[in-house]
Design a protein around this motif. Structure first.
Motif, PDB file in Angstrom:
ATOM      1  N   UNK A   1      18.808  15.924   3.926  1.00 57.46           N
ATOM      2  CA  UNK A   1      17.489  16.176   3.998  1.00 57.46           C
ATOM      3  C   UNK A   1      16.622  15.576   2.848  1.00 57.46           C
ATOM      4  N   UNK A   2      15.205  15.669   2.911  1.00 53.37           N
ATOM      5  CA  UNK A   2      14.367  15.209   1.907  1.00 53.37           C
ATOM      6  C   UNK A   2      14.810  16.020   0.644  1.00 53.37           C
ATOM      7  N   UNK A   3      14.730  17.262   0.962  1.00 54.49           N
ATOM      8  CA  UNK A   3      14.805  18.330  -0.162  1.00 54.49           C
ATOM      9  C   UNK A   3      15.890  18.072  -0.829  1.00 54.49           C
ATOM     10  N   UNK A   4      17.205  17.851  -0.056  1.00 60.23           N
ATOM     11  CA  UNK A   4      18.390  17.665  -1.068  1.00 60.23           C
ATOM     12  C   UNK A   4      18.290  16.315  -1.754  1.00 60.23           C
ATOM     13  N   UNK A   5      17.768  15.244  -1.346  1.00 61.22           N
ATOM     14  CA  UNK A   5      17.859  14.066  -1.970  1.00 61.22           C
ATOM     15  C   UNK A   5      16.758  14.143  -3.187  1.00 61.22           C
ATOM     16  N   UNK A   6      15.643  15.007  -3.180  1.00 64.26           N
ATOM     17  CA  UNK A   6      14.675  15.258  -4.129  1.00 64.26           C
ATOM     18  C   UNK A   6      15.764  16.119  -5.272  1.00 64.26           C
ATOM     19  N   UNK A   7      16.256  17.021  -4.963  1.00 62.60           N
ATOM     20  CA  UNK A   7      17.103  17.800  -6.020  1.00 62.60           C
ATOM     21  C   UNK A   7      18.192  17.056  -6.687  1.00 62.60           C
TER      22      UNK A   7
ATOM     23  N   UNK B   1      13.888   6.178  -6.540  1.00 60.96           N
ATOM     24  CA  UNK B   1      12.881   6.026  -5.361  1.00 60.96           C
ATOM     25  C   UNK B   1      13.917   6.654  -4.103  1.00 60.96           C
ATOM     26  N   UNK B   2      12.880   7.560  -3.478  1.00 59.90           N
ATOM     27  CA  UNK B   2      13.460   8.068  -2.293  1.00 59.90           C
ATOM     28  C   UNK B   2      12.754   7.624  -1.133  1.00 59.90           C
ATOM     29  N   UNK B   3      13.700   7.306  -0.096  1.00 60.66           N
ATOM     30  CA  UNK B   3      13.274   6.869   1.266  1.00 60.66           C
ATOM     31  C   UNK B   3      14.371   7.486   2.335  1.00 60.66           C
ATOM     32  N   UNK B   4      13.678   7.346   3.600  1.00 65.84           N
ATOM     33  CA  UNK B   4      14.509   7.660   4.666  1.00 65.84           C
ATOM     34  C   UNK B   4      14.899   6.300   5.378  1.00 65.84           C
ATOM     35  N   UNK B   5      16.224   6.069   5.118  1.00 65.06           N
ATOM     36  CA  UNK B   5      16.679   4.712   5.838  1.00 65.06           C
ATOM     37  C   UNK B   5      16.761   4.632   7.420  1.00 65.06           C
TER      38      UNK B   5
ATOM     39  N   UNK C   1       9.742   8.468  -7.214  1.00 58.30           N
ATOM     40  CA  UNK C   1       8.694   8.132  -6.295  1.00 58.30           C
ATOM     41  C   UNK C   1       9.501   8.640  -4.862  1.00 58.30           C
ATOM     42  N   UNK C   2       8.445   8.935  -3.828  1.00 54.54           N
ATOM     43  CA  UNK C   2       9.058   9.322  -2.695  1.00 54.54           C
ATOM     44  C   UNK C   2       8.141   8.314  -1.750  1.00 54.54           C
TER      45      UNK C   2
ATOM     46  N   UNK D   1       0.985  -1.206  -0.134  1.00 50.02           N
ATOM     47  CA  UNK D   1       0.231   0.039   0.005  1.00 50.02           C
ATOM     48  C   UNK D   1       0.758   1.277   0.008  1.00 50.02           C
ATOM     49  N   UNK D   2       2.047   1.424   0.866  1.00 55.38           N
ATOM     50  CA  UNK D   2       2.786   2.486   0.940  1.00 55.38           C
ATOM     51  C   UNK D   2       3.531   2.633  -0.754  1.00 55.38           C
ATOM     52  N   UNK D   3       3.755   1.492  -1.283  1.00 50.49           N
ATOM     53  CA  UNK D   3       4.521   1.821  -2.757  1.00 50.49           C
ATOM     54  C   UNK D   3       3.517   2.142  -3.632  1.00 50.49           C
ATOM     55  N   UNK D   4       2.040   1.658  -3.465  1.00 48.53           N
ATOM     56  CA  UNK D   4       1.252   2.129  -4.334  1.00 48.53           C
ATOM     57  C   UNK D   4       0.850   3.656  -4.117  1.00 48.53           C
ATOM     58  N   UNK D   5       0.860   3.911  -3.037  1.00 45.30           N
ATOM     59  CA  UNK D   5       0.475   5.392  -2.842  1.00 45.30           C
ATOM     60  C   UNK D   5       1.582   6.304  -3.341  1.00 45.30           C
ATOM     61  N   UNK D   6       3.154   5.789  -3.419  1.00 48.11           N
ATOM     62  CA  UNK D   6       4.023   6.410  -3.953  1.00 48.11           C
ATOM     63  C   UNK D   6       4.133   6.435  -5.378  1.00 48.11           C
ATOM     64  N   UNK D   7       3.721   5.349  -6.126  1.00 46.76           N
ATOM     65  CA  UNK D   7       3.451   5.347  -7.579  1.00 46.76           C
ATOM     66  C   UNK D   7       2.398   6.155  -8.212  1.00 46.76           C
ATOM     67  N   UNK D   8       1.212   6.220  -7.366  1.00 39.87           N
ATOM     68  CA  UNK D   8       0.029   7.128  -7.641  1.00 39.87           C
ATOM     69  C   UNK D   8       0.356   8.600  -7.511  1.00 39.87           C
ATOM     70  N   UNK D   9       1.335   9.005  -6.726  1.00 38.45           N
ATOM     71  CA  UNK D   9       1.611  10.400  -6.673  1.00 38.45           C
ATOM     72  C   UNK D   9       2.847  10.790  -7.268  1.00 38.45           C
ATOM     73  N   UNK D  10       3.339   9.882  -7.946  1.00 38.07           N
ATOM     74  CA  UNK D  10       4.692  10.148  -8.655  1.00 38.07           C
ATOM     75  C   UNK D  10       4.651  11.542  -9.571  1.00 38.07           C
ATOM     76  N   UNK D  11       3.785  11.689 -10.285  1.00 33.71           N
ATOM     77  CA  UNK D  11       3.484  12.763 -11.347  1.00 33.71           C
ATOM     78  C   UNK D  11       3.400  14.022 -10.565  1.00 33.71           C
ATOM     79  N   UNK D  12       3.158  13.975  -9.228  1.00 36.31           N
ATOM     80  CA  UNK D  12       3.144  15.496  -8.542  1.00 36.31           C
ATOM     81  C   UNK D  12       4.576  15.744  -7.874  1.00 36.31           C
TER      82      UNK D  12
END
Length: 373
Positions: free
Chosen positions: A356-362, A295-299, A267-268, A248-259
């Motif tokens: 940070x999440x912001x640095x990972x996304x960049x 794919x981005x995630x916090x370990x 994917x986050x 379900x977590x992966x599903x949510x990330x996939x559905x929100x990918x274009x945002x």
């Protein structure tokens, strides 16, 4: 024929027609005439003598259901006795007829697989069923729900129950079917090594060895049922309470990918979960095979940017981090990439880290937009 009845404190009564030798200081057996069992006490029938993992697990699964929870188990090869006394019979009798509750698979005419009995699941499951597979094919969903209700007080939705049913067959039951029917792990040459610690082997070792005397084989059967049952319950709980939630977590990330990025390639995961196998399945479900790249995630210590592999077990990726970043760390990496807060990029480029999440996304966005190398 003499019929013996004994009471085992954990599992209730067991009936057997097999001669038994017991040391007098351990058990006192009472010989009785065949009992007139109460209509409210069901009986599960299976064969006596050497037991195998498939009927052990089949009996365990049946005893998870309300109608068989307090059932006695009659172990015999006397077909007449079994049919007179039993409400359901597994792994003996040379007949498969679910309406009559007869679940044997040894007869030459039997060639059923999970896919043939449950065609709505597709053609993937082509291993000939054992008695465990037969019981699971007909009662598996009820068994899963019953275990989850007892162990966690939860009930799966119809969609998640179907997912759990299929995954538990893949993880657990298919192995028992294959081993019981002698299906090789692969075609061609002999395997280079032998796996002897699987559940079927451990159940088999509970049978009396050639040199053992005065062994209560029915007691060993129940020990095997408890051991195999604990493993089955653990698998049910892992799939229902961990595997499905991860999906379900992966599903949510996939559905929100274009945002996250207009290409849908990033994917986050808001919560880290094992994601690779789920993503491969969900891409097919949503018809976006090959689209996600990173794919981005916090370990738990920092944020990670991981490349999506070509397949769940592959070391090759669809798009890894740029070559010029690979092997660099901290300030040197941050300066070259012009992104503050980077920690490292692995020398192969399959993963990188950021504070940070912001640095990972960049980092992910620059990687996606990096010219093909």
């Amino acid at each position: 024929m003499r019929l013996l009845i004994r009471i085992l404190p954990r599992f209730g009564a067991i009936l057997t027609t097999e001669p038994i030798k017991l040391s007098s200081h351990r058990f006192k057996m009472t010989e009785v005439t065949p009992p007139k069992r109460a209509l409210s006490t069901p009986v599960i029938g299976t064969h006596n003598g050497t037991f195998h993992c498939d009927e052990v697990v089949a009996c365990f699964m049946l005893k998870q259901l309300p109608e068989y929870e307090n059932a006695e188990i009659l172990r015999s090869r006397d077909d007449k006795l079994l049919r007179e006394k039993c409400d359901i019979i597994v792994d003996v009798g040379s007949e498969f007829d679910p309406e009559k509750k007869l679940f044997d698979h040894h007869q030459k005419s039997f060639q059923d697989t999970l896919s043939s009995i449950r065609p709505e699941l597709g053609k993937e499951f082509d291993i000939r069923l054992s008695s465990a597979g037969l019981v699971y094919a007909h009662y598996g969903e009820e068994v899963i729900q019953s275990i989850l209700k007892k162990q966690r007080g939860i009930e799966l939705s119809a969609e998640n129950l179907k997912l759990a049913f299929v995954q538990i067959y893949r993880n657990f039951i298919s192995e028992l079917d294959a081993i019981d029917n002698g299906v090789p792990l692969f075609d061609g040459a002999e395997p280079r090594y032998k796996i002897s610690t699987h559940l079927s082997a451990r159940v088999g070792r509970l049978n009396p060895s050639w040199h053992e005397t005065n062994v209560d084989i029915d007691k060993r059967f129940y020990q095997a049922m408890e051991m195999a049952g604990n493993e089955f319950v653990g698998n049910v709980l892992e799939v229902a309470c961990s595997w499905i939630q991860a999906r379900d977590h992966v599903r949510s990330a996939l559905l929100e990918a274009k945002s996250v990025h207009p290409t849908g390639e990033i994917l986050i995961l808001q919560t880290f979960v094992p994601w690779k196998a789920h993503l491969a399945d969900l891409e097919k479900e949503y018809n976006v095979e090959g689209v996600p790249k990173l794919v981005l995630f916090n370990d738990g210590t920092s944020w990670r940017v991981a490349g999506v592999p070509l397949s769940a077990g592959s070391f090759l990726g669809r798009k890894f981090l740029p070559t010029v970043w690979r092997g660099l760390r901290d300030d040197e990496l941050s300066t070259l990439a012009e992104i503050e807060g980077l920690i490292f990029v692995h020398h192969s480029g399959f993963i990188g880290g950021a504070k940070t999440k912001e640095a990972a996304l960049a980092m992910a966005k620059k990687s996606i937009e990096w010219p093909e190398e």
